[in-house]
Design a protein around this motif. Structure first.
Motif, PDB file in Angstrom:
ATOM      1  N   MET A 171       0.842  -1.186   0.000  1.00  0.00           N
ATOM      2  CA  MET A 171       0.000   0.000   0.000  1.00  0.00           C
ATOM      3  C   MET A 171       0.882   1.241   0.000  1.00  0.00           C
ATOM      4  SD  MET A 171      -1.375  -0.353   3.920  1.00  0.00           S
ATOM      5  CE  MET A 171      -2.038  -1.976   3.528  1.00  0.00           C
ATOM      6  N   THR A 172       0.336   2.334  -0.516  1.00  0.00           N
ATOM      7  CA  THR A 172       1.108   3.558  -0.670  1.00  0.00           C
ATOM      8  C   THR A 172       0.373   4.728  -0.036  1.00  0.00           C
ATOM      9  OG1 THR A 172       0.077   4.058  -2.810  1.00  0.00           O
ATOM     10  CG2 THR A 172       2.109   2.759  -2.835  1.00  0.00           C
ATOM     11  N   VAL A 173       1.098   5.832   0.137  1.00  0.00           N
ATOM     12  CA  VAL A 173       0.523   7.069   0.655  1.00  0.00           C
ATOM     13  C   VAL A 173       1.270   8.238   0.009  1.00  0.00           C
ATOM     14  CG1 VAL A 173       2.082   7.150   2.649  1.00  0.00           C
ATOM     15  CG2 VAL A 173      -0.115   8.327   2.758  1.00  0.00           C
ATOM     16  N   ALA A 174       0.561   9.337  -0.252  1.00  0.00           N
ATOM     17  CA  ALA A 174       1.160  10.528  -0.845  1.00  0.00           C
ATOM     18  C   ALA A 174       0.428  11.749  -0.335  1.00  0.00           C
ATOM     19  CB  ALA A 174       1.106  10.465  -2.374  1.00  0.00           C
ATOM     20  N   GLY A 175       1.169  12.807  -0.038  1.00  0.00           N
ATOM     21  CA  GLY A 175       0.550  14.035   0.451  1.00  0.00           C
ATOM     22  C   GLY A 175       1.602  15.000   0.957  1.00  0.00           C
ATOM     23  N   THR A 176       1.174  15.966   1.754  1.00  0.00           N
ATOM     24  CA  THR A 176       2.083  16.935   2.364  1.00  0.00           C
ATOM     25  C   THR A 176       2.060  16.768   3.866  1.00  0.00           C
ATOM     26  OG1 THR A 176       0.345  18.628   2.451  1.00  0.00           O
ATOM     27  CG2 THR A 176       1.768  18.594   0.499  1.00  0.00           C
ATOM     28  N   VAL A 177       3.154  17.162   4.512  1.00  0.00           N
ATOM     29  CA  VAL A 177       3.263  17.089   5.967  1.00  0.00           C
ATOM     30  C   VAL A 177       3.652  18.451   6.509  1.00  0.00           C
ATOM     31  CG1 VAL A 177       3.765  14.629   6.185  1.00  0.00           C
ATOM     32  CG2 VAL A 177       5.624  16.214   5.675  1.00  0.00           C
ATOM     33  N   GLU A 178       3.222  18.721   7.745  1.00  0.00           N
ATOM     34  CA  GLU A 178       3.506  19.999   8.393  1.00  0.00           C
ATOM     35  C   GLU A 178       4.829  19.894   9.145  1.00  0.00           C
ATOM     36  OE1 GLU A 178       1.916  22.857   8.151  1.00  0.00           O
ATOM     37  OE2 GLU A 178       0.426  22.018   6.795  1.00  0.00           O
ATOM     38  N   VAL A 179       5.917  20.009   8.421  1.00  0.00           N
ATOM     39  CA  VAL A 179       7.246  19.977   9.024  1.00  0.00           C
ATOM     40  C   VAL A 179       8.066  21.125   8.461  1.00  0.00           C
ATOM     41  CG1 VAL A 179       7.148  17.466   9.288  1.00  0.00           C
ATOM     42  CG2 VAL A 179       8.216  18.442   7.262  1.00  0.00           C
ATOM     43  N   PRO A 180       9.071  21.599   9.195  1.00  0.00           N
ATOM     44  CA  PRO A 180       9.919  22.688   8.679  1.00  0.00           C
ATOM     45  C   PRO A 180      10.681  22.245   7.439  1.00  0.00           C
ATOM     46  CG  PRO A 180      10.231  22.390  11.045  1.00  0.00           C
ATOM     47  CD  PRO A 180       9.446  21.212  10.564  1.00  0.00           C
ATOM     48  N   ALA A 181      10.924  23.182   6.558  1.00  0.00           N
ATOM     49  CA  ALA A 181      11.698  22.879   5.346  1.00  0.00           C
ATOM     50  C   ALA A 181      13.107  22.448   5.731  1.00  0.00           C
ATOM     51  CB  ALA A 181      11.748  24.102   4.435  1.00  0.00           C
ATOM     52  N   PHE A 182      13.656  21.501   4.985  1.00  0.00           N
ATOM     53  CA  PHE A 182      15.018  21.035   5.239  1.00  0.00           C
ATOM     54  C   PHE A 182      15.915  21.199   4.020  1.00  0.00           C
ATOM     55  CE2 PHE A 182      12.362  17.424   4.026  1.00  0.00           C
ATOM     56  CZ  PHE A 182      13.053  16.899   2.947  1.00  0.00           C
ATOM     57  N   ALA A 183      15.414  21.884   2.982  1.00  0.00           N
ATOM     58  CA  ALA A 183      16.210  22.100   1.775  1.00  0.00           C
ATOM     59  C   ALA A 183      17.332  23.093   2.052  1.00  0.00           C
ATOM     60  CB  ALA A 183      15.314  22.626   0.649  1.00  0.00           C
ATOM     61  N   LYS A 184      18.387  22.990   1.283  1.00  0.00           N
ATOM     62  CA  LYS A 184      19.484  23.934   1.404  1.00  0.00           C
ATOM     63  C   LYS A 184      19.108  25.261   0.767  1.00  0.00           C
ATOM     64  CE  LYS A 184      23.473  20.873   1.806  1.00  0.00           C
ATOM     65  NZ  LYS A 184      24.806  20.537   1.249  1.00  0.00           N
ATOM     66  N   ARG A 185      19.487  26.345   1.422  1.00  0.00           N
ATOM     67  CA  ARG A 185      19.207  27.669   0.870  1.00  0.00           C
ATOM     68  C   ARG A 185      20.001  27.877  -0.405  1.00  0.00           C
ATOM     69  NH1 ARG A 185      20.152  31.936   5.551  1.00  0.00           N
ATOM     70  NH2 ARG A 185      19.291  33.336   3.979  1.00  0.00           N
ATOM     71  N   ARG A 186      19.375  28.555  -1.348  1.00  0.00           N
ATOM     72  CA  ARG A 186      20.027  28.812  -2.626  1.00  0.00           C
ATOM     73  C   ARG A 186      20.925  30.034  -2.530  1.00  0.00           C
ATOM     74  NH1 ARG A 186      20.431  24.542  -4.748  1.00  0.00           N
ATOM     75  NH2 ARG A 186      20.811  25.489  -6.775  1.00  0.00           N
ATOM     76  N   PRO A 187      21.904  30.193  -3.448  1.00  0.00           N
ATOM     77  CA  PRO A 187      22.760  31.386  -3.441  1.00  0.00           C
ATOM     78  C   PRO A 187      21.934  32.649  -3.636  1.00  0.00           C
ATOM     79  CG  PRO A 187      23.675  29.685  -4.855  1.00  0.00           C
ATOM     80  CD  PRO A 187      22.301  29.234  -4.479  1.00  0.00           C
ATOM     81  N   MET A 188      22.434  33.750  -3.095  1.00  0.00           N
ATOM     82  CA  MET A 188      21.752  35.030  -3.237  1.00  0.00           C
ATOM     83  C   MET A 188      21.685  35.457  -4.698  1.00  0.00           C
ATOM     84  SD  MET A 188      23.107  37.299  -0.045  1.00  0.00           S
ATOM     85  CE  MET A 188      22.756  36.849   1.646  1.00  0.00           C
ATOM     86  N   SER A 189      20.586  36.110  -5.061  1.00  0.00           N
ATOM     87  CA  SER A 189      20.436  36.645  -6.411  1.00  0.00           C
ATOM     88  C   SER A 189      20.474  38.154  -6.349  1.00  0.00           C
ATOM     89  CB  SER A 189      19.107  36.175  -7.022  1.00  0.00           C
ATOM     90  OG  SER A 189      18.025  36.626  -6.232  1.00  0.00           O
ATOM     91  N   LEU A 190      20.939  38.776  -7.402  1.00  0.00           N
ATOM     92  CA  LEU A 190      21.050  40.225  -7.465  1.00  0.00           C
ATOM     93  C   LEU A 190      19.832  40.811  -8.145  1.00  0.00           C
ATOM     94  CD1 LEU A 190      24.803  40.666  -8.414  1.00  0.00           C
ATOM     95  CD2 LEU A 190      23.749  40.723  -6.166  1.00  0.00           C
ATOM     96  N   GLN A 191      19.239  41.832  -7.538  1.00  0.00           N
ATOM     97  CA  GLN A 191      18.111  42.539  -8.120  1.00  0.00           C
ATOM     98  C   GLN A 191      18.409  44.023  -8.137  1.00  0.00           C
ATOM     99  OE1 GLN A 191      14.606  41.527  -5.946  1.00  0.00           O
ATOM    100  NE2 GLN A 191      14.633  39.374  -6.550  1.00  0.00           N
ATOM    101  N   ARG A 192      17.975  44.698  -9.182  1.00  0.00           N
ATOM    102  CA  ARG A 192      18.239  46.123  -9.318  1.00  0.00           C
ATOM    103  C   ARG A 192      17.227  46.911  -8.487  1.00  0.00           C
ATOM    104  NH1 ARG A 192      21.451  48.667 -12.622  1.00  0.00           N
ATOM    105  NH2 ARG A 192      21.747  46.765 -13.844  1.00  0.00           N
ATOM    106  N   SER A 193      17.721  47.803  -7.654  1.00  0.00           N
ATOM    107  CA  SER A 193      16.856  48.598  -6.797  1.00  0.00           C
ATOM    108  C   SER A 193      16.351  49.819  -7.539  1.00  0.00           C
ATOM    109  CB  SER A 193      17.614  49.023  -5.542  1.00  0.00           C
ATOM    110  OG  SER A 193      18.679  49.894  -5.884  1.00  0.00           O
TER     111      SER A 193
END
Length: 494
Positions: free
Chosen positions: A1-23
């Protein structure tokens, strides 16, 4: 049997490099791509496959409750999001795994060079720098060509500094297992539990000891902490403990066995303290395998978007299987190994506690009649070391690096090679159709009646799934031959 969905847990992905935006003033400002939910985190997706043996009570329990154990453990261990901005309060985990203060305004401005360094340029295969392998970071495969496909396991990301509270929870759980079962669990050393709790150490604790052994003194900026791997191990062991202890206080289906002592199956403890609502009305002695996948993205873009990077964590017990398909090569990349006595790591772990194996008439090694050396439930075999300690692997997925993810039971992987499973999926138009095609093909060609379950998850490279390597043609001739053999009316005659 299988299960699929979302869970209420903090994100554990690595932060991406900063991007530059023109002010508005014409200068350049550095900003991180914001998260898009009310809690500040993108959703974490949860997938699982469970294969019960001896009945479905344990598998049903895991399908309905395991994600709740994961969510509750995240709160108990006070895990913080890996995407949170650095705080002015000391002790907040940063994306690099160290603890520091909020950087000054001057330091937070990204330069043009930093932006260029963050761009990942394309390199032809074979030009990546080589690095020495690390123990325990490889997964064996059983590909169609007989070669072993390997994948690195990314290091954990520190998400909590509540080490003292974590050690208290870990010590209590290890003590409960020792009192309930004894045997193997009297010297039980969970891989991701701290040494103070009897485990092998939190990952960052291991890093601290490695630095001490290499350089003598520990740098001041290196402190102990823990990540989602520790929490997953706790959730698995806690769920298994609750299920097994609940069976102790129930009446056995066999009236003769029901009159025997409670510890007749090497399960000790206090029946009056158990939760009898878990499982069915009678004592369940079977068990279940389990393989779950958690996927977290550092941006609001879903993980199946072609330009979205993500982090994937697997927690696995038994012989259910998790596979990735490499978009560039079309190869199957296994993320799990079968927890059988024939696996060297498992044989070493169990023989250390004087476990013995027997070989059945098919030439397969078994322990007390069980093919799996790790499983939920199986209360009669707990004392010998059949635990639910998960094998955990973390993989960082680049945009469109992998086409899809497959979770399947041993009724599939026991009859089809990894590459055959992946190639069948490549020929389908949708993940739903792919799962049906894999299950139907395995049912056609196998000769037994084992459960066959498949779950296919679309990833960023789904639209390019047939471009890499030989596409789906690598195993097509073999699959056609196997299908024709299965249709032969003389099949199975001796």
């Amino acid at each position: 049997m299988t299960v699929a969905g979302t869970v209420e847990v903090p994100a554990f992905a690595k932060r991406r490099p900063m991007s530059l935006q023109r002010s508005a003033s014409g200068g350049m400002t550095s900003e991180l791509t914001p998260a898009g939910s009310a809690s500040g985190d993108p959703q974490v997706f949860y997938f699982g496959v469970f294969d019960g043996h001896g009945g479905s009570d344990c598998a049903d329990f895991l399908r309905e409750e395991l994600h709740n154990y994961v969510e509750d453990a995240m709160k108990l261990f006070e895990l913080q999001s890996s995407l949170a901005r650095k705080s002015t309060t000391k002790g907040w985990p940063s994306s690099t795994g160290t603890l520091d203060d909020r950087p000054s305004e001057e330091a937070s401005k990204a330069s043009g060079k930093e932006s260029l360094d963050a761009i990942e340029t394309h390199k032809p295969p074979g030009l990546k720098p080589l690095k020495p392998p690390e123990l325990g970071t490889k997964a064996p495969a059983n590909g169609a060509n007989g070669k072993k496909e390997l994948i690195d396991s990314a290091p954990p990301v520190k998400q909590s500094t509540s080490v003292s509270k974590a050690e208290e929870l870990e010590r209590a759980l290890v003590k409960d297992w020792k009192e309930l079962v004894g045997g193997y669990f009297r010297r039980f050393k969970p891989e991701y539990f701290s040494r103070a709790a009897g485990g092998q150490g939190h990952q960052t604790e291991k890093d601290v000891l490695a630095k001490r052994n290499s350089f003598g003194d520990i740098p001041d900026k290196v402190k102990d902490g823990l990540g989602i791997e520790t929490v997953l191990e706790y959730a698995f062991l806690k769920a298994d403990y609750d299920f097994v202890s609940a069976q102790v206080g129930k009446q056995d289906e066999d009236p003769v066995r029901a009159d025997k002592a409670i510890n007749d199956n090497d399960i000790l403890g206090h029946p009056s303290r158990t939760d009898k609502s878990i499982g069915g009305p009678k004592r369940f002695k079977g068990g279940s395998t389990c393989s779950i996948v958690l996927i977290s993205t550092p941006t609001p873009s879903p993980f199946w978007h072609p330009s979205s990077p993500s982090s994937l964590i697997t927690a696995h017990v038994g012989d259910t299987r998790i596979l990735l398909c490499d978009t560039a090569t079309g190869q199957a990349v296994p993320l799990t190994s079968n927890h059988h006595p024939s696996l060297p790591e498992e044989a070493t772990r169990l023989r250390r506690y004087a476990a013995t194996f027997v070989t059945d008439s098919f030439g397969e090694e078994r322990m007390s009649g069980l093919a799996n050396t790790r499983a939920f439930g199986d209360m009669a075999s707990k004392r010998m070391g059949v635990s639910a300690e998960p094998e955990i692997r973390r993989v960082e997925l680049s945009p469109a690096e992998y086409s899809f993810l497959v979770l399947c039971s041993d009724g599939i992987s026991g009859h089809l090679s990894d590459q055959e499973i992946v190639d069948i999926v490549k020929e389908a138009k949708t993940p739903e159709q792919a799962a049906r095609d894999v299950t139907n093909f395995a049912t056609e060609v196998k000769s037994d009646s084992d459960n066959a379950t498949t779950l296919v998850v679309r990833l960023g490279g789904w639209e390019r799934r047939s471009e890499g390597g030989l596409g789906s043609l690598g195993t097509k001739e073999m699959r056609d031959w196997r299908r024709s053999e299965s249709m032969d009316p003389r099949r199975g005659r001796t």
